[in-house]
Structure formats: C-alpha cells, structure tokens
Scaffold this motif. Structure first.
Motif, PDB file in Angstrom:
ATOM      1  N   TRP A  82      -2.348   3.862   3.382  1.00  0.00           N
ATOM      2  CA  TRP A  82      -2.197   3.334   4.739  1.00  0.00           C
ATOM      3  C   TRP A  82      -2.747   4.330   5.773  1.00  0.00           C
ATOM      4  CZ3 TRP A  82      -1.789  -1.348   6.312  1.00  0.00           C
ATOM      5  CH2 TRP A  82      -1.498  -1.605   7.662  1.00  0.00           C
ATOM      6  N   THR A 105       0.842  -1.204   0.000  1.00  0.00           N
ATOM      7  CA  THR A 105       0.000   0.000   0.000  1.00  0.00           C
ATOM      8  C   THR A 105       0.874   1.250   0.000  1.00  0.00           C
ATOM      9  OG1 THR A 105      -0.069   0.047   2.400  1.00  0.00           O
ATOM     10  CG2 THR A 105      -1.882  -1.080   1.305  1.00  0.00           C
ATOM     11  N   THR A 106       0.332   2.310  -0.572  1.00  0.00           N
ATOM     12  CA  THR A 106       1.039   3.597  -0.540  1.00  0.00           C
ATOM     13  C   THR A 106       0.886   4.199   0.853  1.00  0.00           C
ATOM     14  OG1 THR A 106      -0.929   4.827  -1.156  1.00  0.00           O
ATOM     15  CG2 THR A 106       0.465   4.015  -2.961  1.00  0.00           C
ATOM     16  N   ASP A 107       1.712   5.189   1.164  1.00  0.00           N
ATOM     17  CA  ASP A 107       1.592   5.883   2.447  1.00  0.00           C
ATOM     18  C   ASP A 107       0.198   6.473   2.607  1.00  0.00           C
ATOM     19  OD1 ASP A 107       4.137   5.358   3.407  1.00  0.00           O
ATOM     20  OD2 ASP A 107       5.001   7.075   2.338  1.00  0.00           O
TER      21      ASP A 107
END
Ligand SMILES: [Zn+2]
Lengths: 1000, 101
Positions: free
Chosen positions: B40, B35-37
C-alpha cells in the motif's frame, strides 16, 4: 554642433536630420540612424562608464548587444531605466542619458581607489574576505557591498509602461538577418512556408550593413539587403520583426522573442506597448545568430579607446563615425586588416597594423603597403598609456623563445583589436544541444541538433560571404522542406569579396611587463583579469563551473560571450589540460537581459490574479462591511457599526445569531452536482460515510480523505433524488476536490455511470442562522413545509424563494436552527437584499467570516486546513463516527490501517481552556507538558484555533495534542516569550453539547 | 513550453491547457484490504522517477477534461506516444529504440 569624429560622407545615418541629446547633462548632437554609442563616438567620447569592481574608466568596446562597458541610464517620462547598452539605444531628439557606477562624476570617481587597492580584491575575494567575523556581515560588509554593487540605480516609480503579448505559430523561424539569415528567409519563404524573421537590431542586414568592400549581384550589399527586405515585406507568408531578440529557446521548439516597440521613439503612440513578448511555436528553426569578435587579453586592454576591430569598422561604414584620428590595429587574424583599410580610405591615420602572426598573408601586406600603412608582424601590444583615453600603446616583439622584447611605443587615440571570432551558439545551447570543439576553427560549434533546428553561417563557424549565402539558402530550404514538405526554385544571389579570413588566438597574450603589476582583462563587465583565472586554478578550482563562480568570469549579462574563450584557454593552460576537456559552461535563457515587464505582461495590479466576488458584494460595500481575501474570493469579514472595532462587531454578531438571527453569504463554498445511476455508489467510494441508505431529501456531513488516510476536505451533501446529489466542499478545496473526483472516476472506476459537474458559480447561497431563522425565511418560501417535523435538521428540498426556484437546505454551521438557500446566481442579489431587509425587522444582523469561525469553534466543528494540516486522520479529529464501518472500501480506508496511523501518541483534536478566561492563546503556539520546558524539548502539539467566545464570555481554543483524547481535565502549558500559560484540556464542544438548539 | 497531443480532442495544444498527473499505470488495488502495508505504501508513494523514457498521466484540464497517458523522455522532454486512459502501457524499450533514445 560639430561632431569632430564624423566622416565626410557614407554611413546609413540621415545627415539631413540632426538630433540633440544629452549625456550626463552635456548637450551633444548626432543624427537619425545613430545609436547612442555611435553618436558619442562621433563627438569623440569613448569614456562612458566605470567598471564594476575597480571603478576603472571604461569605453565602448563593441557595436552590438554583447557590449560589456557602455551601460547607461536613459530618462523617459520622468523615470530612469538603468543598464541599457548604449550600442542598442537608438538616438532620438532630446534623448537624456547618464553614465553609471561613478561618484561624484564620470571623470572623477572616488571609487577608483579600488583600483589602487586591487591586490585586496583577488579572485574569490567575497568568499575569502567576508568569512569572518560574523558580526561584520550586518554592520560592515553588507552595507559596503550593497552601496558598491550593481551598476545603474533601479527606477524609483512603478513601471508606467505596459507590455504586450502575442502567440504565433510558423513553419520556419529565422533568428538573425545577416547574409545567412536573409538567404534562409528567402529560401523558406519562396516555398510558401509561413516564416518569421527576427533580428535584435533596428535594421535588418547584420554584418552586410558594415561591409565596404564586397558586392552581391554586383551591388553594394546594403542595397541587396533593402531589395530583399522589400521583397519579403510584400510576401503574405512572411513576418518581419526588427528590434526583436530571440532570448529563449525552450522545449518543443518554443521560442520567446522580445520586441522593443516604442523605446526608440521620442513620442510614441500611447496605445502601443513598450515591448511585446512573442511566444512562437516554430515547426523548424534556423539559427543565423552570427559570430562575435574576441577581445585580445593584453595588459590595460580596457583603456577607453580600445575596441574591437569589427566595431570600428561598423561605426565607420554603418554610422559614418571614425573611432579615432590615429588608430592602431592589433590583430591575430585577417579580418581586422579590412578595418584598417576602410579607415585609411576615409582619411584616418592608421599608425600601424600589429599582427601577432610571424607571416600574415602577403596580399594583405601589399594592400597595406599600397596605403602606406606600417605593418608589424610577430608583434603584440604589451600595454596602453593614457588616463581616460588611450594615447599610446606599447608594442612587443615575439621571440622564437616565446619571450617578448620591447618593440617601442606608438601614439594612437584608438586601438582596434581582434583575437578572432567566436560563433554565437547561445540559442543552440539553450535548445539543449551540446557544442563540440572544432580544433581547426579554434572554436566551439553546434553539435548535432536536439530539437528541430539548424545553425547556419557564422553561428556554426562558417565565414566568407558567398559561402554564407549558399549555406543560408540551403538551411532555409531544408527547414521549409522539413516543416511543410514543399520546395521551390528561385534565383540565388552571388557575392564577390568578403572572403573568409584566417587566424585567431585565444587566451592571455605574452608581454614583457611586471606580471604582478599589470591587468589584462578577460571579462570587462565583471572586472576579471587573466591573473584571476590563473589564481582560481592555483587555489584548487579545476572545473570550469567552479572557476566561473569563483572568479565570476562569464557571469555578467553577456554570459561570457566575449570572455569565455579567453578564460577557457587560460584555465586550460593552467590546468595543463586541452580546451575540450576543460569544457564550456552552458548558455541559458535569456540571451540578453530582459525586462520583468515583458514577463509580467498584463498580469499586474487588478489583472495579477482574478478577484472573485459574491452577489452580496456591492451590498456589503454599501453597508460598511470589511472584506478578507479567501483564496481568490472577497468575503465579508465583519460588519462594524459606528464606533465598533472588530472585536466588538464580532461579539455583537455572534450574540445576535445565538439570540435572534444572522445572515451569512455562503456562496463561495464549492458545489459539485453528482448525477447518474451510480451516483450513490460513487460517493460511497469517495467519502468515508455511507450514502446508499440516505433518503432523498436528506443531508449528511461528508468527510473526504486521501488514500493515505488523511482528511483533505469536508462538506454537507444533500440527496435530491435517487440519482442526484448536491455536494458542497470547502471554499479553498473546491477545485482540488473536483479534480480528485474526476481522477478516480475516469481512471480507477470508469465502470461507474456518473457525471460530475462543478456548480460553484451556478448558485448564490444565503445562510440564515439563529432561533428566528424560520420566521425570517417563511414569507418568501413556497412549495415546502418548513416545520421541524416536515423539514428536520439535515434536510434538503426544492422550493421557490420569491418565485425563484431554490434548493433549500436545513443545515447549520453555527449550532443554531439554520437554513441555506441556493438560488441561481443571477438572483443572488435579490436573495441577499430581501433577507437583509427581513432580518433587520427581527433584530438580526448580517455576519461575516470571523463570526462564522467563532460560532463554529464554540461547537467544535473543524475547519479543514486550519484545524487539520494534511496529517490528521478522522480518528485524530475525534470523527470516527463519520466512518462507514461496514463499507467494503472508500478512499483512505486502507490508508487508515497503516501502522503509523493506528499507533499510540498521535496528535488528537481537543479543546483548550486557559486557566485565566481572559487570556487568548495564539494560533500556532506550541503546547508542552512542562511549565518551563528545557530548550530543545519537542512540543506535544499546537493551538489550531483560538477566539474570544461571546456565548461563554471567555476565551476558547482548539488544538492538536499528543494522545489528547486521554488528557481531558489535565493541565498543559503554552510557553510564550512573556511567560507560560497554563491550559486545561477539554472536549471540543464548548456550547450546547447536547445539540438541543439544532432540533427546533 | 511543452506541446501536448490530446488523444480525445485529437489536437496538439500548449502545456498550459494540461495538468500533469504523475507516473501512469499505477493501478489502485481493486481490494485494498487485501494488500500488505508495504504494497500500500508503494502504491501511495513509490514512483520510478527515472532518467529516460517513462509513461505519465496528463489531464486536458482546460480542454475536454479527460485523463490520458503519454510516454516522455525525461532527458529531452520529447513525447514518444500519447494514448487514451485504459489502453495498455506500450513497450517503452521499443519506443525508446525507435526514437533513438
Ligand atoms: Zn482534450
């Protein structure tokens, strides 16, 4: 003995039973069945209190719970309960009542000077006056407000009464027992539905107890009430609750009732509670709360002797009390005329009926004429005379121009008024219903139901005895059918008389007086006048919510039930907007003031919060141990010997543990049993550390994060078998760790075959720590080889202790050789006492939580929640070693990669040594780089733990500091009020850095 | 006090037996490392917090201990549906329309 205003006959009082009571020390008499208010009136006493702001003399205005003025203190069992409404206080022998808000006496009150100074107290005066200067707040304004504010004095002693609590479920709850409520109760009960009927008054019947000129089934209405109550009492499906106020309507038809159980009794059974809270879940609710009469807002309408017409009628017909000998009736509606007629029939001189309507109904005029009562139509009261009691009223003639011409003066010793009726929509409003404006009735009435309820009778603006009965039957039937699907046929009563009246007015009445000099009160209890409301509008308050708060109208204990409609009309006139556009403020719980005792119930003293004790508790008490509270637990804090203070005791305990041996009760630590084929996989996902390769019989320190990446808990986890782990948590974190595990297990990883069980209460745990620990436990342990080779540091084995099965951990939170013995809790006391006796032989000592803290700090072991605060990552804490680098995932793994968590300048866990070894830092103290930082300089971090270390014979501290790991050896400062303290940044382990003492 | 139906115990009980677990159907990504920051952070912190009908988690903490989901109108507090964890999110608009919300 004489009660000069008592009628010759009639009323529901027991004339054979005379009661003696005192009011402000004066001995008076009344009868059983009186309220304090009716008994005072029977003695000719109207003046009962001083008003809140202006200290004006005030009299009894109503006969119900909406009473704004007659608030009294009642002495009972050596203490005084303030602010009880005299209209609700039932008389008993030797009752002692006092008036309030007066000094030195009710008749002469120095605070009355406020009335002369009233131009200084306009609407919003608190906001205006006390803005400036600021320094006056503490020294001048606040003391004055505090001494002047409030009415009664609070009781001095703890509440000596106790309070009951009852949960109840019913099909239909009926609130109010007037004609509509009784009819509804009967109709619902006949279907077999479980019905609860409550009424705030001592007797059921509501308005039916005050009617003299109507009949039901050919009988006096009060007879019909008795017969109905008798019938209902005999029905097993009906619960009758008199003296019970439905004070709160909450979500999902949850209604709170306050039952007053003993306060009306002189010598109640001591086993009975003072009040009982009923928490009722009703399938359906019938609100039959009735309506209350509105005061007329004319000048000096607050003079004692001025009261509501229906109250006058109630005192006469129900209590046998004449409110005066010469009574003026001022009205805008038909119903008050009946009060005049009833009084005349009891020989009271009704000096006039002044009706503001130009043409009151002819039939009423002819009845009045037949009784010889003077009738003045198109006539308003423009003022009253008299000091502590009304002695005359000024009349004014309404002109077609809208002006008022003087209409002379009439002598009277009581003035009954009625501006019409206001339906009681409080409970409907509490149920989140939105009231709607009914222009024809001139009232707000309940709109569509939001919950499972319906209003009936006067509480929805429906009047007239026959109509009310019919509506009540229909409401009860409908509620029962909705709740149970059942119906029934039964005979219905028919009424004659008690017709609905017409008329009514709202707002301030016109007069011919100097408007700047007279006060027409809108809200008696908060001393708000018609002028105040107009002023609020002029000063820019255009929302009713703002007007309410600026003037405080409607903010008294009746929540504006008496005052709202008049205030709204005045606001509406000033704003030149129609009433419905001005809006109505929301009625909130509680309906009437409710005691704190009722809410507290039994949750007081020892029952306020559970106290959790460990098996060593009694031993600790017997051996002089001192306790501290850790969440709900009582934990031994330290064990002082004779002459020792805490510092000395802790120093001795720590030294003894390091030199020989100590015994510590670790039973409070959270314990969770994790079992199943996927147990290791589950822990692998929950904790940062790897678990799959941990051999049975071995332990590992586990670090728990949340998915944001921050430390939330820690503890040692032992593997007992391939599929079984013994997890420990912090004392305070036990419930949340268990809940978090359940959450992930049930909702994220339902594929895992694992069971988790909280076992905190199942085990008693004794920690034996110190070089002699092995010798101490050896005589009692069987089934396991205690040697360092067979049972190394971080091991767990199942064994027996004195023949009792135990889980024996070799672990340490002190840095010394240590064992923790878990036995079934019932053997906990044996475990503790056996070991306590044994360590004494070895020169050891029991130690408490304080020494435990010092010993762990010397080793740099963190305490989650003390050294961490929910923003600390494992890296920050210097615990990167606890992270399983090769793991696919664990809770918090992704969180740790967030940019902010890997950024520079994070606060990191370090040790601090003060340059002066004697100086102990304060926990929580801020840390700076500059010795004397400029004001506003942000701190670099703060001290998390600080102790005197006996092992080092100097102070030590732990802290979080920005980039702290890189600052080792550098000097920082802890600025304190008496000077800045220089400190050196160090590692976190102060003692036995190599850990040699653990592996022996 | 709300009246809550536990779909496991199949009884209605007072709110004091339950613990609210916030918005429902926010699944933890099965491979968080992918997942990307932003995604998340959304998973961690972003909730719809709506005025109206929405699905939320409850746990029968003083009963069977199970988590389940409920559809509640946050304006009236009326529950429109209770269902077991793992069952799909019902059509909220249809439920709202049916209840006249
Ligand atoms: Zn359940």
């Amino acid at each position: 003995m004489s009660q000069p205003f008592r009628t010759e006959k009639g009323g529901r009082i027991d004339r054979a039973e005379q009661l003696t009571f005192t009011f402000d020390g004066e001995e008076l008499h009344g009868h059983k069945g009186d309220t304090l208010a009716s008994a005072l009136l029977a003695n000719g006493i109207h003046l009962v209190g001083r008003s809140f702001k202006y200290h004006r003399p005030r009299g009894i205005v109503t006969a119900g719970s909406e009473e704004p003025n007659a608030l009294v203190g009642i002495y009972r069992n050596g203490d005084q309960t303030p602010n009880l409404r005299a209209t609700q206080v039932e008389l008993y022998q030797d009752l002692q009542a006092i008036s309030q808000n007066r000094f030195p006496s009710l008749g002469f009150d120095v605070g009355a000077v406020n009335d002369l100074l009233s131009p200084l107290f306009p609407a919003g005066f608190y906001y205006k006056t006390f803005m400036w200067p600021k320094s006056f707040w503490d020294r001048v304004y606040e003391p004055i407000i505090r001494s002047a504010a409030g009415l009664g004095r609070p009781p001095k002693n703890p509440d000596h009464d106790y309070y009951g609590n009852q949960y109840a479920h019913c099909d239909v709850l009926v609130v109010g027992s007037g004609p509509a409520g009784l009819a509804a109760t009967l109709a619902a009960a006949e279907t077999g539905a479980r019905v609860i009927l409550c009424d705030e008054q001592a007797e059921f019947g509501g308005s039916l107890l005050s009617v003299a000129s109507a009949s039901i089934d050919g009988k006096d209405p009060s007879i019909w009430v008795s017969e109905t109550i008798q019938k209902l009492s005999a029905m097993a499906n009906v619960t009758l609750l008199p003296r019970t106020t439905a004070f709160g309507y909450f979500a999902h038809n949850f209604i709170a009732l306050a039952e007053r159980v003993t306060e009306h009794l002189k010598d109640p059974d001591p086993k009975l509670p003072r009040e009982r809270l009923w928490q009722v879940r009703a399938r359906e609710v019938v609100i039959a709360a009735g309506a209350i009469e509105r005061p007329m807002a004319f000048p000096e309408n607050d003079r004692p002797g001025v009261m509501l017409a229906e109250a006058g009628r109630t005192y006469l017909n129900r209590y046998g009390v004449k409110v005066g000998h010469k009574v003026l009736v001022a009205t805008a509606c038909d119903t008050a005329w009946q009060a005049a007629f009833d009084l005349a029939d009891h020989g009271v001189e009704v000096v006039a009926i002044a009706d503001i309507r130009e043409t009151p109904p002819d039939n009423l005029i002819s009845i009045a004429k037949a009784r010889g009562i003077r009738v003045e139509a198109g006539c308003v009261v423009t003022g009253t005379l008299g000091r502590k009691r009304v002695k005359a009223a000024l009349l004014g003639r309404l002109m077609t121009s809208g002006q008022v011409a003087s209409g002379g003066q009439v002598e009277c010793d009581a003035l009954l008024m009625s501006a019409g009726w206001t339906p009681t929509v409080s409970l409907y409003s509490q149920s989140r219903g939105k009231v709607v404006w009914d222009a024809e009735k001139g009232a707000y009435v309940p709109g569509k139901p939001v919950q499972k309820e319906r209003s009936t009778g006067a509480s929805k603006g429906l009047y007239g005895l026959q109509a009310t009965l019919e509506d009540g039957y229909a409401a009860g039937e409908e509620a029962a059918r909705a709740a149970t699907g059942k119906t029934a046929t039964f005979t219905r009563a028919t009424a004659s008389g008690g017709e609905a009246g017409n008329g009514g007015t709202l707002g301030a009445l016109p007069h011919d007086r100097d408007a700047s000099r007279v006060k027409a009160f809108v809200d008696y209890q908060n001393d708000v006048t018609a002028k105040d409301v107009k002023l609020a509008v002029r000063e820019g308050m255009h929302s009713i919510e703002h007007i309410k708060r600026y003037t405080t109208t409607g903010m008294a204990t009746d929540q504006g039930r008496l005052s709202n409609m008049n205030a709204l009309q005045i606001a509406s006139g000033s704003l030149e907007r129609p009433m419905p556009e001005v809006g109505l403020t929301t009625f909130r719980q509680p309906y009437t003031p409710t005691t704190f005792g009722l809410f507290a119930g039994v949750a007081r003293g020892d029952f306020f919060d559970p106290v959790r004790k460990t098996p060593s508790h009694d031993w600790v008490v017997g051996n002089g141990g001192v306790f501290e509270d850790v969440s709900q637990w009582k934990r031994a804090w330290y064990f002082p010997k004779t002459g020792e203070d805490m510092h000395a005791a802790v120093a001795r305990e720590c030294k003894t543990v390091r030199e020989s041996v100590g015994l510590f009760d670790a039973s409070t630590l959270g314990k969770i049993e994790v079992v199943g084929p996927d147990a290791a996989e589950f822990l692998e996902r929950m904790y940062t550390n790897p678990w799959k390769k941990l051999a049975p019989g071995r332990c590992r320190y586990g670090l728990l994060l949340n998915d944001a990446g921050f430390i939330t808990d820690d503890g040692v986890i032992g593997r007992l078998a391939e599929d079984r782990f013994h997890v420990t948590t912090t004392t305070g974190g036990a419930p949340s760790v268990f809940a978090t595990m359940e959450d992930y297990l049930q909702t994220e990883w339902p594929d895992l075959d694992v069971w988790i069980t909280s076992t905190t209460e199942q085990y008693a745990v004794a920690a034996v720590q110190g070089p002699k620990a092995r010798e101490v436990i050896a005589p009692f342990i069987e089934g396991v080889d205690l040697s360092a080779e067979a049972l190394p540091h971080m091991s767990v084995k199942e064994a027996t202790f004195c023949g009792v099965p135990c889980r024996l951990f070799r672990i340490s939170f002190t840095g010394e050789l240590g064992f923790e013995i878990n036995v079934p809790r019932r053997h906990g006391r044996m475990l503790w006492e056996t070991l306590a006796a044994e360590i004494e032989k070895h020169g050891g000592t029991p130690y408490g939580t304080e020494s435990m803290h010092v010993l762990r700090a010397e080793k740099g072991y963190i305490i989650v929640g003390q050294d961490t605060d929910g923003t600390v990552t494992p890296h920050d804490a210097g615990m990167s070693w606890a992270i399983g680098k090769k793991k696919f995932d664990f809770v918090g793994k992704r969180g740790l990669e967030r940019p902010d968590l890997i950024a520079e300048n994070r606060k990191q866990f370090v040790g601090l040594l003060t340059k002066d070894p004697k100086v102990k830092l304060e926990e929580g103290a801020q840390i700076t780089t500059a010795e004397t930082p400029a004001t506003g300089t942000p701190a670099e971090g703060h001290v998390t733990s600080s102790y005197y270390s006996p092992a080092l014979d100097r102070t030590i501290a732990l802290a979080v500091v920005k980039n702290g790991h890189a600052l080792e050896g550098q000097t920082l400062y802890v600025p304190m009020p008496d000077g800045s303290i220089p400190v050196e940044v160090t590692g976190t382990v102060f003692y036995d850095k190599e850990g040699a003492r653990l592996n022996v | 006090m709300l009246l809550i139906y536990c779909p496991y115990c199949q009884v209605k009980r007072a709110e004091t037996e339950f613990h609210c677990g916030g918005e429902a159907h926010i699944a933890r990504p099965s491979d968080p490392s992918k997942t990307t920051d932003e995604d998340w952070v959304d998973f961690l912190y972003t909730r719809s917090n709506i005025k109206g009908v929405y699905a939320e988690r409850w746990r029968h903490i003083h009963g069977c201990g199970r988590f389940f989901n409920a559809v509640r109108d946050t304006v009236s507090d009326d529950f429109l549906k209770f269902y077991k964890a793992g069952e799909p999110m019902p059509d909220l608009n249809a439920l709202a329309a049916e209840a006249g919300k």
